[in-house]
Structures are given as C-alpha cells and as structure tokens.
Design an enzyme around this catalytic site. Structure first.
Site, PDB file in Angstrom:
ATOM      1  N   ARG A   1       0.870  -1.180   0.000  1.00  0.00           N
ATOM      2  CA  ARG A   1       0.000   0.000   0.000  1.00  0.00           C
ATOM      3  C   ARG A   1       0.901   1.223   0.000  1.00  0.00           C
ATOM      4  O   ARG A   1       1.459   1.590   1.026  1.00  0.00           O
ATOM      5  CB  ARG A   1      -0.883  -0.042   1.256  1.00  0.00           C
ATOM      6  CG  ARG A   1      -2.017   0.959   1.256  1.00  0.00           C
ATOM      7  CD  ARG A   1      -2.620   1.062   2.643  1.00  0.00           C
ATOM      8  NE  ARG A   1      -1.781   1.868   3.515  1.00  0.00           N
ATOM      9  CZ  ARG A   1      -1.642   1.691   4.824  1.00  0.00           C
ATOM     10  NH1 ARG A   1      -2.267   0.714   5.431  1.00  0.00           N
ATOM     11  NH2 ARG A   1      -0.874   2.493   5.531  1.00  0.00           N
TER      12      ARG A   1
ATOM     13  N   HIS B   1      -3.539   4.435   4.697  1.00  0.00           N
ATOM     14  CA  HIS B   1      -4.692   3.528   4.800  1.00  0.00           C
ATOM     15  C   HIS B   1      -5.930   4.203   4.199  1.00  0.00           C
ATOM     16  O   HIS B   1      -6.623   3.640   3.363  1.00  0.00           O
ATOM     17  CB  HIS B   1      -4.931   3.158   6.258  1.00  0.00           C
ATOM     18  CG  HIS B   1      -6.294   2.591   6.524  1.00  0.00           C
ATOM     19  ND1 HIS B   1      -6.697   1.377   6.009  1.00  0.00           N
ATOM     20  CD2 HIS B   1      -7.349   3.078   7.228  1.00  0.00           C
ATOM     21  CE1 HIS B   1      -7.952   1.147   6.404  1.00  0.00           C
ATOM     22  NE2 HIS B   1      -8.356   2.152   7.129  1.00  0.00           N
TER      23      HIS B   1
ATOM     24  N   TYR C   1       4.395   5.349  11.272  1.00  0.00           N
ATOM     25  CA  TYR C   1       4.679   3.941  11.566  1.00  0.00           C
ATOM     26  C   TYR C   1       5.554   3.238  10.527  1.00  0.00           C
ATOM     27  O   TYR C   1       5.868   2.067  10.698  1.00  0.00           O
ATOM     28  CB  TYR C   1       3.377   3.162  11.774  1.00  0.00           C
ATOM     29  CG  TYR C   1       2.346   3.293  10.667  1.00  0.00           C
ATOM     30  CD1 TYR C   1       2.437   2.539   9.503  1.00  0.00           C
ATOM     31  CD2 TYR C   1       1.277   4.176  10.797  1.00  0.00           C
ATOM     32  CE1 TYR C   1       1.495   2.655   8.501  1.00  0.00           C
ATOM     33  CE2 TYR C   1       0.320   4.307   9.798  1.00  0.00           C
ATOM     34  CZ  TYR C   1       0.436   3.543   8.649  1.00  0.00           C
ATOM     35  OH  TYR C   1      -0.492   3.658   7.663  1.00  0.00           O
TER      36      TYR C   1
END
Lengths: 426, 342
Positions: free
Chosen positions: A312, A316, A325
């Site tokens: 990805r 998100h 992160y």
C-alpha cells in the site's frame, strides 16, 4: 497437470516477526524487508510466483505460462488484452489520484487509496467472467472499474450522500464492505448457491464450468474469525470460491507480521484450501494464478487462497498518516517495484506499448478522472426522508409513522430547514 | 386439516409446508439434518428434501449467518437454526451489521429473506447459555423483524409467514413449551391469516392489561384464571411481534382497563417491557389509573438451574404485578422500590 497450487511457502524468519517482538518495539524486520539485490523481490518474498521481474524481464514458468496461452499467442486479441490491462492500471491509478485530490479539496469525506495495488486488482479481476460475483472490501476500485462500475458511481459512498453507488446485480460485484472480512462468508454462501443451482439444473452450466465468486480480503482481514470460517465452509462445501488476499503489508499501522507469523498463503491449508503466493505487483502472474484458481473452482476443484504480495504505497485512508509507523526507505524500496513501470517496460520491449498507445491511455485516464470529478461535484445532498427508505422490504407501519412525525417536525421549522428540498437537514 | 401436535412438531410442519411451497427455501444449522435438530424440529426434513436443502453446517454461527446471507444474495431463502439462544452472539455482526443493513446499504437492490430460528428462554434446568432471552438486542436493530410464538398453531403459521417475508426475521421459539400440544392446521391460508406483526388477545378482561409473549403467555393465562377467581378481569395480550410492536392493540386494551403489566423473562434494564411501558404511557397517559408495572427477569447473568425459579417470572410474581397495578400492595415497601439506590 502442472499446478501452481500448494507450493510450500517457507517460514521466513526475516519477515515473520512475532507479535511479541512488535509490541516490545524490537521489530528487527519490517514485514517486507528492503532488498535491491535480487530480481525485484523484497527479501522474504522471494518465494512468490513471478513472471515479470521489476526490470520488466519475463521469466519462463511453465506452470504459470500454460494459463497465459492467449496472452502469448501473438495475435491481435493478445495485444488487445495486454493493452487493456495496461490501460486498466493506468486509468485506475489516475482515478485514485483524482479521488484523493477530491478528498483534499473537501469534496469527499474520505478515500482509501489503492496506489500500488493496481496489478493485484487488475490481474485478478481480468480473469473473471461476467457471471462471476465479487465480494470485496473497500479499496478495490480497479476491480470495480473492470466489473463495469462507472466513475460517477464510485464517489457517492465516500462523499457521504448514499450508502452505495451501484446495484450489485448490474455488475456482479457487491458494494464496499467496511466490516473487515465479513464479505468472505457472503462469497462462500453465494458460491454454495451457484453449486446448488448447478446441481438442480446441470444443463444451464456454461461450457467452462460454473460461475465462481471472489472474496477480496486484506492481510488484516485474515485475522478475523469470519475469514477462517469462510475458508472452512468453502472447503467443507467445496464451493467455487477464490479468496484473493491482497497482502499490502499494513493494516493501518499494524505490520503483517502481527497478523501472520507464517505466510498468509498457508492459512488455508489446515482448512483444506490450497494456497498460492504470487507477486502482487506482477499483473501477468496474478492473472495466471487467478485463472488457474477459477478453473479449479468452476470444475469442482473447490476453493483456493491466493496471497498477492503487494504494498500500500499511500495511507490507509486519507485520514491516515503512515509516516508515524513506517520508514521512507521502506516505501521507496517498494516504489522501485512499481507494478505499472514493470509491466510497461515489458510491453515496450515487445512492441505492444508505443508512444501513441501510451498517449491514448493517458488521455483515457484524464477523461475518466474528469468524469469522476464531474460526477462527484454533481452529487447533491439527499432529502431527509431518504434515511427512512429501504430499511424494510415490506410495509412497516411503525417506521412509516416515525418518518411522518419527523416530517411534521421539520415542517414546523419553516424556512430554516428545507426538509424535503435538495440540501436536506444537516 | 387440523391435527393435534406439539409446538415443536408444528414448527416442523410449518417448515415442511414452506419448503414445499417454495423451492428456494433452504434450512441450515447444526445437527439439523441426520439428527433432526436437538429439539427435533427439523426431524425428517433432510430425508424428505435432501442434504442440499437441509444442510448440516460446521459449528460456527457467524459462518452459518454469513453464508446464509450469501445464499440469499444469490436468490435463496435460507432458514437458519441457532441451536440455543446463548449461541447467537458470535453471529451478532453478521446479523446486525450485515443482514439487517444490507437492504438499506444497497438502496433496496439486495433483498435478504433470511429467517433465524432461535429456541429461547429458560425454565428447563439447562446449563449456562441455554436459557437466555435476548429479544431486546434484536428488536433494537433497524432492518430486522422479531417475532416470538406461544402456541402450536402460531408456531406453524407465523413460521411460514416469517419465511415468506422478504425482510430478515428473528424467530423466537419458547423452548420449554416445545412439548405442549394443540390443534394445528399447518396449511392455513397465509393471505387470510392475521399478519405476524399483529398482537393476539389471548384472554379477555376489563381490569388489567397484561402484555407478554412467547414462553410467558401460558403463565400469564394461568394468572388471568387465578385473578378471575378474585373477581379481577385480566386481559392477556400475546404480542407475537416484538419488532414492530403492535402498540395499537395494547393501547386499545389499556384505554379500557387503565392498567398495564408487562411480563418478560429477559432482564429489566432496557428490555422490551420498558419500550411497551413508555410507549403506552406516551399514548395513553390520560387513561392510566396507575403507573405501568414490569415483571421481568433480574438484571443478572442467567442463574444456575437450581436458582432459575427466581429469575423466570412465575404465577405468583405475575399476580403480585397485577396487584401492584391495581394498587393492592402485597409486598413490604422495600421490595417495591425498584429505583437504583432507593
């Protein structure tokens, strides 16, 4: 017959960090470690099935190639299909960018970008027949486009003006599912229905076998009980179902190592569902393994779990900040494995992709993006009465009374609340 | 044609008729095929209709509900058996987030006529999770219809109505009444039968309206007989439908009696008794001679079998409720204070 299924994926300690390690902050490996030395596989993902490396070189694999006979036929049909898949990827990436921009401009409430997952979605969706049925999550915009969802049907959900944008039966694809993994069971139930239909009326089964269902899930969804139950029910009933798990490495901020101490493709084995781990950024390999899985499904071979290893590239959703992160280095390492660049390089080398074709595809992409934008901006806020619609199929006096009472209340507000006018109560 | 049969047999007869009428009806659940269900409701159905229409499933309730949704998506009309009330919670997401909302989510494009049969309530000396009354959870969810039958005839007829309904229906069966016998015609014309959304007046009376459903209807009728011995006329209303609730029927009765008692086995807090009492108070405030009274299960986890007599309302507790509605104080004052901290 040669099979790509059931390949023994090894437990690779370099990517299979335990949850405890993660929680302790001792994460010595990210779910897909950067490795620029090989043919394009992140370390720990070198056990994937692959036909195109990241330079666009095609490597023979008889077990996969046999599913691409039409692609390799060298005729006009082959060229058309190859160009179509290129266009699918470019257009869906362009749509995705436009939708992301619309969210940044305040026109959409939210958008879950597919950036980076184009090959996993296009390769699998292009293997489907019209009579197949897709139960997806919420990031499968390229799959939706290929199933026939029009650009203006994509945005109503994300703008917040409607619960869905299309009729599932028109395109053979359910509307986006937000509860993680819940749709996998729907795919199995629908496929059981296909099986029952076929047994009741064998004469109506097409030559290539029955229709099939595809359940698109992510690496995070694999932790949900519903997905395990779906694998079990599919195996028990031997339903014509293909589970396509797009392992994009991250479930919001949680790395796949938290969901899967062993490769996800192996998750089905104990349930009796064979698995295959494919390079999700290689559209040809994804097409091949999906075709094989669908063939098994259509001809009584039961379900298959495909793990498409991808990444990805974006957040998100537009509400997420992935810099909290994951590292820039990790993202850059995957940018070098871009699914479109790799495929384009191969197409150019074989003469399928010319400057003229590229220009044409770019124009199609811009035109489609413009349609998406125009469709989005043309959406009007629904009237208040809309919330009472389609709750029940049959008359419901109590809800009707509630609706009428609310309309009466809104009427008392006079000009301040245009209850039934476009614009609605907000 | 009318036959004497148990409530469980009547359910089976209703299912058989529904399966005969409509080939898209399928039955799914645990132990429902070869065994015929732990309560034998589906006895003989698999032999008659085959294993593809009467399907033994793996032991996974979410899986059963989720695949039933997929079957309904495909055009089938699944009837799902949840073996016991306390087992339904693992399927809660599929019921509440999927089954109930799919129609609205798809703007009416997808119809999911799934019936969920659930044996409900206690009084059978069972183990934990086998005696619960979870009606309120489902009645709180838009998109579901919830019904609860009390008689063998309703068992057959309302089940057929539920299966024929294009909305998802949660169908509660009073398990301690499974063996009660009655005259049943499993083939009544659904077009002329009372709709399943309509309440039923089970006993007529002019002094107190007693509203209940399912397993408590029989106890309420006993209470009505006992009260009549003392000259008190109790009107017993069997709600049958818990979503929607036929408030009109209750209101019509309360306007005559001026007094309302609601009886249910589930806990009191946020139970359907509260819904009934509040609605009737809103609608019939000027007709009420006394505050509505609730006689319910306590707000405790369903107790072990030797204590369940204190949880399930019995004849005496219902009569006490009737007395309170009539202003006849039968208990010491402390026992009547139900307010928190009182």
């Amino acid at each position: 017959m040669p099979s790509t299924m059931g390949s023994k994926a090894r437990v690779d300690p370099s990517r299979a960090g335990t949850a405890r390690e993660h929680e302790a902050g001792e994460r010595t490996s990210t779910p897909a470690v950067h490795d620029d030395t090989d043919t394009g596989a992140p370390a720990g993902t070198d056990d994937v099935r692959r036909l195109l490396d990241r330079t666009g070189a095609r490597h023979p694999d008889p077990a996969l190639d046999r599913w691409l006979a039409d692609v390799d036929a060298g005729d006009e049909a082959a060229e058309t299909l190859l160009r179509r898949m290129y266009a699918d990827m470019v257009v869906s990436r362009r749509l995705d960018a436009e939708a992301t921009a619309l969210q940044r401009q305040g026109e959409l409430a939210l958008w879950p970008p597919l950036l980076g997952q184009e090959a996993a979605q296009v390769g699998s969706a292009r293997a489907l027949r019209d009579d197949d049925f897709v139960f997806s999550s919420y990031r499968e915009h390229a799959v939706a486009m290929i199933r026939g969802v029009r650009p203006e049907q994509v945005t109503p959900v994300w703008r917040g003006v409607a619960a869905s944008g299309w009729n599932p039966y028109d395109v053979g694809m359910a509307t986006p599912q937000v509860i993680i993994g819940a749709q996998a069971l729907h795919a199995v139930g629908y496929a059981f229905g296909i099986l029952c239909d076929a047994e009741r009326d064998p004469g109506r089964v097409p030559d290539g076998g029955t229709a099939a269902t595809v359940a698109y899930v992510g690496d995070g969804a694999m932790s949900q009980g519903d997905v395990s139950e779906a694998l079990l029910f599919a195996a028990t009933w031997s339903t014509p179902t293909v589970f396509v798990c797009q392992n994009n490495q991250w479930a919001i901020s949680e790395p796949v190592s938290l969901q899967a101490p062993v490769p996800l493709a192996e998750r089905g084995t104990g349930f009796g569902v064979p698995g295959v781990r494919v390079d999700g950024n290689d559209v040809l390999a994804v097409l091949a393994v999906t075709r094989e899985a669908l063939h098994r499904a259509r001809t009584g071979g039961g379900p298959t779990l495909i793990e498409a290893v991808t990444y990805r590239m974006g957040p998100h959703t537009t509400a997420d900040d992935p810099t909290r992160y994951r590292s820039t280095e990790e993202v850059e390492s995957w940018r070098r494995r871009d699914p479109i660049e790799r495929y384009a390089a191969w197409l150019r080398a074989r003469g399928t992709l010319t400057d003229a074709v590229e220009q044409e595809v770019r124009e199609t992409a811009d035109r489609t993006a413009a349609e998406l934008r125009a469709g989005c901006l043309a959406l009007t806020d629904p009237p208040a009465s809309r919330i009472f619609e389609h709750v029940y199929a049959e008359p419901h006096a109590a809800l009707a009374a509630e609706r009428d009472a609310y309309a009466d209340y809104l009427a008392t507000l006079g000009d301040e609340a245009p209850a039934e006018a476009e614009g609605g109560a907000r | 044609m009318t036959t004497t049969m148990t409530l469980a047999k009547a359910l089976g007869a209703g299912l058989r008729r529904a399966m005969t009428d409509d080939p898209s009806v399928m039955v799914l659940g645990e132990d429902i095929g070869r065994l015929g269900g732990v309560y034998r409701v589906t006895d003989g159905l698999q032999a008659e209709f085959g294993p593809r229409r009467v399907v033994d499933t793996p032991l996974a309730e979410s899986g059963i509900l989720g695949t039933a949704i997929g079957l309904a998506y495909r055009g089938y009309r699944p009837v799902v058996e949840i073996q016991f009330d306390g087992f339904v919670y693992v399927a809660f997401d599929q019921i509440v987030s999927q089954l109930a909302k799919m129609r609205a989510r798809t703007l009416g494009a997808v119809t999911l006529p799934v019936t969920i049969r659930i044996p409900v309530a206690g009084g059978i000396g069972a183990a934990e999770h086998h005696s619960e009354s979870p009606e309120a959870y489902f009645a709180h969810t838009a998109g579901l219809r919830v019904v609860s039958v009390a008689t063998p005839q309703d068992a057959a007829t309302v089940l057929r109505q539920a299966v024929a309904c294009d909305d998802p229906v949660v169908f509660f069966e009073p398990k301690r009444r499974y063996h009660v016998k009655g005259e049943v015609d499993p083939d009544v014309d659904l077009a002329t039968a009372d709709p399943m959304s309509a309440a039923r007046v089970a006993a007529h009376g002019d002094d107190v309206t007693l509203v209940t459903w399912g397993s408590q209807v029989a106890t309420a009728l006993d209470a009505a007989v006992a009260a009549s011995d003392e000259g008190v006329g109790v009107e017993v209303i069997d709600l049958r439908s818990l979503s929607p609730i036929d408030h009109d029927a209750v209101a019509a009765s309360v306007r005559r009696t001026g007094r309302l008692v609601v009886v249910h086995e589930g806990p009191r807090q946020a139970g359907l008794g509260a819904e009934a009492a509040a609605t009737i108070t809103e609608r019939c405030f000027e007709f009420l001679e006394a505050a509505p009274v609730r006689v319910t299960g306590h707000d405790v986890p369903y107790p072990p079998a030797k204590l369940e007599g204190h949880q399930v309302p019995d004849l005496d507790r219902i009569l006490d409720g009737v007395d309170r509605a009539l202003g006849r104080v039968a208990l010491p004052a402390r026992a009547q204070r139900t307010e928190v901290g009182a």
